[in-house]
Enzyme design. Structure first.
Site, PDB file in Angstrom:
ATOM      1  N   GLN A 112       1.773  73.479  22.313  1.00  0.00           N
ATOM      2  CA  GLN A 112       1.651  73.877  20.906  1.00  0.00           C
ATOM      3  C   GLN A 112       0.735  75.078  20.736  1.00  0.00           C
ATOM      4  OE1 GLN A 112       0.220  70.271  19.031  1.00  0.00           O
ATOM      5  NE2 GLN A 112       2.182  69.214  19.255  1.00  0.00           N
ATOM      6  N   HIS A 176      -2.422  69.934  19.495  1.00  0.00           N
ATOM      7  CA  HIS A 176      -3.297  69.731  18.326  1.00  0.00           C
ATOM      8  C   HIS A 176      -4.435  70.748  18.237  1.00  0.00           C
ATOM      9  CE1 HIS A 176      -1.956  65.291  17.475  1.00  0.00           C
ATOM     10  NE2 HIS A 176      -0.952  66.094  17.757  1.00  0.00           N
ATOM     11  N   GLU A 271      -0.374  63.152   5.737  1.00  0.00           N
ATOM     12  CA  GLU A 271      -1.249  63.011   4.568  1.00  0.00           C
ATOM     13  C   GLU A 271      -1.460  64.317   3.825  1.00  0.00           C
ATOM     14  OE1 GLU A 271      -5.081  61.678   5.838  1.00  0.00           O
ATOM     15  OE2 GLU A 271      -4.382  59.660   6.377  1.00  0.00           O
ATOM     16  N   TYR A 281     -12.469  61.831   6.247  1.00  0.00           N
ATOM     17  CA  TYR A 281     -11.071  61.539   5.898  1.00  0.00           C
ATOM     18  C   TYR A 281     -10.428  60.507   6.820  1.00  0.00           C
ATOM     19  CZ  TYR A 281     -11.703  64.694   2.153  1.00  0.00           C
ATOM     20  OH  TYR A 281     -12.177  65.230   0.981  1.00  0.00           O
ATOM     21  N   TYR A 292       3.006  56.582  18.063  1.00  0.00           N
ATOM     22  CA  TYR A 292       4.331  57.045  18.519  1.00  0.00           C
ATOM     23  C   TYR A 292       4.972  56.023  19.447  1.00  0.00           C
ATOM     24  CZ  TYR A 292       3.656  61.612  16.508  1.00  0.00           C
ATOM     25  OH  TYR A 292       3.468  62.633  15.626  1.00  0.00           O
TER      26      TYR A 292
END
Ligand SMILES: [Ca+2]
Ligand SMILES: [Ca+2]
Length: 401
Positions: A112, A176, A271, A281, A292
């Site tokens: 990513q 991430h 979210e 949070y 997953y």
């Protein structure tokens, strides 16, 4: 009609029309992943389906962009686009794709990672300064860094390039990284970061000596912003603005100056959060959805005292990337709506917000079948999007002529 066929008809309608708590039809009718989970308040998920009465057209301005990650409209109507393998280009308003800008540092483009977001300086008209985030190759791995540079007069290169921020710690992974960049009205730069995905890294979203799983607030020069909530706290990194995030690839300020983010959850836990400095949070202690691999997440708690509830969550998920509050005049009906790119669900999501609640949701561009990576508003009131494909596209959504 026989009693039997009436009964069948009733059953069919029960299964096809799912109603929100408010009694209106919802867009989502699939069963949730977190089958036993309950929202913390009415309207926190599966809001009323909206249908806007807006005549628009989509123009494909460019094709063949390699996994574009960010689009930023420039003052002259052209578009600054990043491609994840490490290129930044300017595409003209009519779709001429420029050569890659020279002067960018190397990126670690595995998984990513790569060249990620870009943001214009709030004074871009005068300083021609561009900020960008990327996974920086480092000794022992990589992590998200933010650099800035000045667009040359001929718009072919970036000059005076400097890395202004390096997230810690360095980690040998490919997932991430976050990482949207958004300037607040006070001129401070907000950065969103991910938790690096691996189980051993997850707890860092709650660790104050790590930038992972946080939103950050820095000055345009890269220093901790004055007034940050943990700036004087021993053992806490001074750039931290909020904590407990999983992976945030969508962030936007609304017209009132409030900071919103949309974060990737696991299965059933995307979210929308309204961010306040100093708040927690929840990730990975409080979350909706399941792993997953199946099974409960960490503490398997959806409502943990002292942790912020999302304003809204999606179960099943949309996989959000890129966000824009609409403020333009081209589509009066959409003023105040939050637009979000959806990767997994391959669509543009519109969320109507009233106060601190979601009043309704609409899904657009569904039939185009492309992963929408970023959405931004141009000065003309059009919405510009890039699609996350090996041969990705740049779109303009404007009033139908
Ligand atoms: Ca951007
Ligand atoms: Ca959360």
């Amino acid at each position: 009609m026989s009693n039997k066929s009436m009964a069948v008809g009733l059953l069919v309608s029960l299964f096809t029309a799912t109603l929100a708590a408010a009694g209106c039809p919802t867009l989502e009718s699939r069963p949730p992943e977190g089958a036993s989970q309950k929202p913390a308040f009415e309207g926190q998920t599966r809001a009323c389906a909206l249908k806007s009465n807006v005549a628009f057209e989509v123009t494909v301005l460019a094709r063949g962009l390699e996994h574009p990650w960010s689009v930023e409209p420039l003052p002259d109507g052209s578009l600054l686009v990043t491609e994840r393998p490490g290129r930044m280009r300017i595409v003209s308003a009519t779709g001429n794709v420029g050569e890659p800008l020279a002067g960018l540092p190397r990126v670690d483009a595995r998984g990513q990672g790569g060249l990620l977001d870009a943001a214009l300086s709030p004074m871009f008209d005068n300083d021609r300064t561009i900020y960008w985030s990327y996974s920086e190759p480092r000794e022992g791995g990589n992590a998200t860094s933010v650099a800035r540079g000045v667009l040359s007069r001929d718009a072919r290169s970036l000059e005076q390039v400097r890395v202004i921020f390096r997230a810690q710690p360095t980690y040998d992974g490919t997932m991430h990284f976050g990482s949207r960049l958004a300037f607040a009205q006070d001129g401070m730069l907000h950065i969103t970061l991910g938790d690096r995905s691996d189980r051993n890294m997850r707890p860092q979203a709650q660790a104050m000596d790590s930038h992972m799983g946080k939103t950050l607030r820095i000055t345009p020069e890269g220093r901790p912003a004055p007034g940050n909530p943990f700036i004087a706290k021993a053992g806490a990194l001074p750039e931290i603005w909020s904590i407990g995030h999983r992976n945030v690839q969508a962030a936007a300020f609304d017209a009132q100056g409030r900071f919103w983010i949309v974060e990737h959850g696991t299965r059933g836990g995307d979210e929308l959060n309204l961010i306040e400095g100093g708040k927690n949070y929840g990730w990975p202690l409080q979350a909706y959805g399941i792993e997953y691999s199946g099974g409960a997440i960490g503490g398997a708690v959806t409502n943990l005292p002292g942790h912020q509830q999302p304003v809204y969550y999606w179960d099943p998920v949309i996989a959000p990337s890129g966000a824009q509050f609409y403020t333009g005049d081209a589509f009066p009906e959409w003023k105040g709506s939050l637009f979000i790119g959806a990767l997994k669900e391959k669509r543009l999501v519109r969320v109507a917000i009233e106060g601190v609640r979601v009043a309704g949701e609409e899904h657009l561009l569904v039939d185009r079948g492309q992963r929408i990576r970023d959405v931004r508003q141009g000065r003309d009131g059009s919405l510009y999007m890039v699609t996350d494909e090996a041969r990705g596209e740049l779109w303009r959504l404007s009033p139908r002529r």
